[in-house]
Structure formats: C-alpha cells, structure tokens
Design a protein around this motif. Structure first.
Motif, short mmCIF file in Angstrom:
data_model
loop_
_atom_site.label_atom_id
_atom_site.label_comp_id
_atom_site.label_asym_id
_atom_site.label_seq_id
_atom_site.Cartn_x
_atom_site.Cartn_y
_atom_site.Cartn_z
N PHE A 101 0.84 -1.19 0.00
CA PHE A 101 0.00 0.00 0.00
C PHE A 101 0.87 1.25 0.00
CE2 PHE A 101 -2.73 -3.22 1.85
CZ PHE A 101 -3.99 -2.94 1.33
N VAL A 102 0.38 2.30 -0.62
CA VAL A 102 0.96 3.64 -0.52
C VAL A 102 -0.09 4.55 0.10
CG1 VAL A 102 1.64 5.68 -1.82
CG2 VAL A 102 2.66 3.48 -2.37
N LEU A 103 0.33 5.29 1.11
CA LEU A 103 -0.56 6.20 1.83
C LEU A 103 -0.28 7.63 1.41
CD1 LEU A 103 -2.60 6.73 4.22
CD2 LEU A 103 -0.57 6.94 5.68
N GLY A 104 -1.37 8.39 1.18
CA GLY A 104 -1.25 9.80 0.85
C GLY A 104 -2.16 10.64 1.72
N ASP A 105 -1.91 11.94 1.73
CA ASP A 105 -2.75 12.85 2.52
C ASP A 105 -4.19 12.82 2.02
OD1 ASP A 105 -0.75 13.62 4.21
OD2 ASP A 105 -0.30 15.50 3.19
N PRO A 106 -5.13 13.16 2.91
CA PRO A 106 -6.55 13.06 2.57
C PRO A 106 -6.97 13.93 1.38
CG PRO A 106 -6.26 13.27 4.94
CD PRO A 106 -4.93 13.55 4.31
N ILE A 107 -7.91 13.40 0.62
CA ILE A 107 -8.57 14.11 -0.47
C ILE A 107 -10.07 13.93 -0.29
CG2 ILE A 107 -8.87 14.30 -2.97
CD1 ILE A 107 -6.10 13.07 -3.31
N ASN A 108 -10.79 15.03 -0.20
CA ASN A 108 -12.26 14.99 -0.03
C ASN A 108 -12.67 14.15 1.18
OD1 ASN A 108 -12.66 16.58 -2.35
ND2 ASN A 108 -12.56 14.76 -3.67
N ASN A 135 -7.82 18.96 7.87
CA ASN A 135 -6.43 19.27 8.26
C ASN A 135 -5.75 18.14 9.03
OD1 ASN A 135 -6.55 21.85 7.07
ND2 ASN A 135 -7.48 22.71 8.92
N GLU A 136 -6.32 16.94 9.02
CA GLU A 136 -5.62 15.76 9.51
C GLU A 136 -4.78 15.20 8.37
OE1 GLU A 136 -6.60 11.43 11.66
OE2 GLU A 136 -8.16 12.50 10.54
N ALA A 137 -3.59 14.70 8.69
CA ALA A 137 -2.72 14.19 7.63
C ALA A 137 -1.74 13.18 8.21
CB ALA A 137 -1.96 15.33 6.97
N ALA A 138 -1.03 12.50 7.31
CA ALA A 138 0.04 11.60 7.71
C ALA A 138 1.37 12.31 7.43
CB ALA A 138 -0.03 10.30 6.93
N PHE A 139 2.38 12.02 8.25
CA PHE A 139 3.67 12.69 8.11
C PHE A 139 4.63 11.84 7.27
CE2 PHE A 139 2.14 14.68 12.09
CZ PHE A 139 2.26 16.01 11.73
N ALA A 140 5.13 12.45 6.20
CA ALA A 140 6.08 11.76 5.33
C ALA A 140 7.49 11.94 5.88
CB ALA A 140 5.98 12.30 3.92
N ALA A 141 7.66 11.58 7.14
CA ALA A 141 8.93 11.84 7.82
C ALA A 141 9.87 10.65 7.80
CB ALA A 141 8.68 12.25 9.27
N SER A 142 9.32 9.44 7.69
CA SER A 142 10.18 8.26 7.79
C SER A 142 9.64 7.05 7.05
CB SER A 142 10.37 7.88 9.26
OG SER A 142 9.14 7.42 9.82
N GLY A 159 -1.53 16.57 12.81
CA GLY A 159 -2.17 17.79 12.34
C GLY A 159 -3.32 18.15 13.25
N SER A 160 -4.51 18.26 12.68
CA SER A 160 -5.67 18.64 13.48
C SER A 160 -6.09 17.54 14.44
CB SER A 160 -6.86 18.98 12.56
OG SER A 160 -7.28 17.83 11.83
N ARG A 188 2.40 18.85 14.69
CA ARG A 188 2.21 17.99 15.86
C ARG A 188 1.44 16.72 15.52
NH1 ARG A 188 0.00 22.38 20.32
NH2 ARG A 188 1.91 23.61 20.53
N GLY A 189 1.70 15.69 16.35
CA GLY A 189 0.90 14.49 16.23
C GLY A 189 1.73 13.23 16.25
N ALA A 190 1.14 12.15 15.73
CA ALA A 190 1.79 10.85 15.65
C ALA A 190 2.50 10.71 14.30
CB ALA A 190 0.77 9.74 15.83
#
Length: 303
Positions: A101-108, A135-142, A159-160, A188-190
């Motif tokens: 799976f590939v996860l991306g930030d929310p759309i609609n 304004n909730e999102a996943a972090f592309a940090a790692s 995020g939110s 901020r967040g997980a």
C-alpha cells in the motif's frame, strides 16, 4: 534522507531529496549513490526493497511518482504518476513482495490509499479508504506512518487530529482511536508506529519544537480490539519521527532531537545518541539496524 529499507544483514537501500538513491551490499559500511535520471527534482520520501536488484520508490509533492527498478537502480520504470496538486504521497509498506500500500494525505475527507498486488507494477485506489478530519494528515517523515501486517493495516496521523487508524481485514473496515498526543497544528501528532504481537508503540511530537519531550510516545497493549492508549513512564528525549521493534521488549526510536532506546516495551526510554536522524529500520531478515537523516547522515546501531 527519509526512505530506508533494510533487506538483510548486507543489503539496504536509502532514498531522499534531489532524486537520490543509495545502495549498500556490505551492511552499511560502503554505499553506491545514484540520481534517478529525469527525476532530479523529486523527493523520494520512501523506499521498499526486496533484494539487491529490486526496489520501489515513492516521490512526494507534485508530480507524485512511484518508480521501480529490477536491475539494482541502473534503470527505473514509472508505474504511477499524478500531477494533481491534491496528491501528496507520504509512505509505503508491503506485507510481502507482491502486496503493498501507498498512503497519501486526505482528499475529499478520505486518506488516499493505493494498493498493488503485483509487486508495484500496477497501483489502484483501495476500495475502502479511511476517513479523515479536516487538516488531519500523515507525516512523510520516515515512511513508517503506515505498517502492513498480513491482513492488518495501521496508520498514524497528526495535524488537526492525532489518531491510530487500523484495519484487521485488509482495509475493508476501519477502527479509529484518538491518541493522547498533542495535536491541533501542522507540526504535531503521531509520526510513526511499530507493532510486536498485540503490542503497539507510537512516537511523534512537535517537529517545530523538537526538544520538547512531553507528548512524544504512546503505548497500546491490546488484542484485535484496540481501544486504549497510555503514555510511557519516561518518554524519549524530544520529537521522534520513526520507531522500530528490534526484538523482544526492545524498541528503537529516532528523530531530529536524537535517538532513544527502550528495553521494556516502550515504558521507559534512554537517549543513546544526539545526532539528527529521520528514520530507523531493522533488517527484514537479519539483525542489521540502520538510521538515516539530513545531510546524508547514516548510522549503524550495534546492540
């Protein structure tokens, strides 16, 4: 460098900004570097490798790309492209060499979730994507904000809203758990989740104030019905963008504030290194543990 995939005790791949990919065949002592031709401006935030020849990379930003190599990085084939600016790919995980799976930030109002059943050659939207707050999102940090286990999927957000979003049936149904991590702003967040049996460890914090050590880790001890999260007795020393289960009760976490280790299933943490890293990963088959971060920094954990 944010993408890291450790195949075994010899082979590992790294990906990052500037279209950069690195490969080691000797456990991280020496690296071969390449810049993917035609993608010099891409930021490859995550990579999944299956051998010293085969790997898949994901580019964040616009355009969004998913590429694959079968010859050790000499040539790359584009298997996904999206120029719509609403697409921002965050992370990728495979449960086996075929299914991922590939996860991306929310759309609609729904997280973007792409799936492959043929090793990354073809990507299609998942039938059932998890819902998202504004304004909730996943972090592309790692690349570790999503983890795939057999028929299970885990996603952590920020995020939110800071949440653990999980499925036990390959994404047909989703369970949502609010996390006791400070949220409400885009920093901020997980950020990352790791799992060992019924034990789940989540790390994050505030990357804009990475020395703060409150609200940076969460422990969940449960069964398939995840319903309760608690804070550790002694948290990591500052923001952490990646967490990895090593073995037994041992977990490693890292971030721009430094690297921490827990020997008691995430209840207490001890700082072991001050250097800034973005990601830590353990070999899929073997004991090699590597870390990667900004300015091309690479670390090898000896334990």
């Amino acid at each position: 460098m944010r993408g890291l995939s450790v195949v075994n005790d010899k082979v590992a791949w790294i990906s990052g900004s500037g279209g950069t990919v690195g490969i080691t065949n000797d456990g991280g002592s020496n690296w071969s570097w390449l810049q993917v031709k035609g993608y010099e401006k891409s930021d490859f935030r995550d990579i999944e490798a299956f051998s010293d020849k085969e790997a898949v990379i994901v580019s964040s930003g616009t355009p969004a790309y998913i590429l694959k190599t079968a010859d050790g990085g000499l040539t790359w084939t584009k298997h996904f492209e999206q120029r719509d600016t609403s697409y921002f790919l965050d992370a990728m995980d495979f449960k086996d060499p075929k299914h991922g799976f590939v996860l991306g930030d929310p759309i609609n109002g729904k997280f973007l979730l792409l799936k492959t059943d043929d090793g990354g050659n073809n990507w299609v939207p998942a039938h059932y994507s998890p819902g998202a707050y504004k304004n909730e999102a996943a972090f592309a940090a790692s690349g570790t904000c999503i983890r795939v286990y057999k028929s299970g999927i885990m996603i952590v957000s920020g995020g939110s809203k800071s949440r653990l979003i999980s499925s036990t049936d390959n994404g047909k149904n989703w369970h949502y758990l609010d996390l006791p991590l400070t949220d409400g702003t885009s920093s901020r967040g997980a950020f990352s989740v790791a799992k060992n049996g019924n034990e789940i460890i989540i790390v994050g914090g505030n990357y804009a104030k990475d020395k703060l050590r409150d609200s940076v880790a969460v422990i969940i001890n449960g069964s398939e019905n995840i319903s309760k999260a608690s804070m550790p007795t002694l948290a990591p020393e500052g923001f952490q963008s990646s967490v990895e289960h090593l073995n037994g009760n041992f977990y490693l976490s890292t971030g721009t504030s430094g690297t921490n280790i827990s020997t008691d299933s995430g209840n207490t943490w001890k700082k072991i290194d001050d250097r800034s890293y973005n990601v830590c990963r353990k070999a899929k088959k073997g004991k090699l543990v590597l870390l990667a971060g900004d300015k091309g920094n690479i670390g090898i954990l000896k334990f």
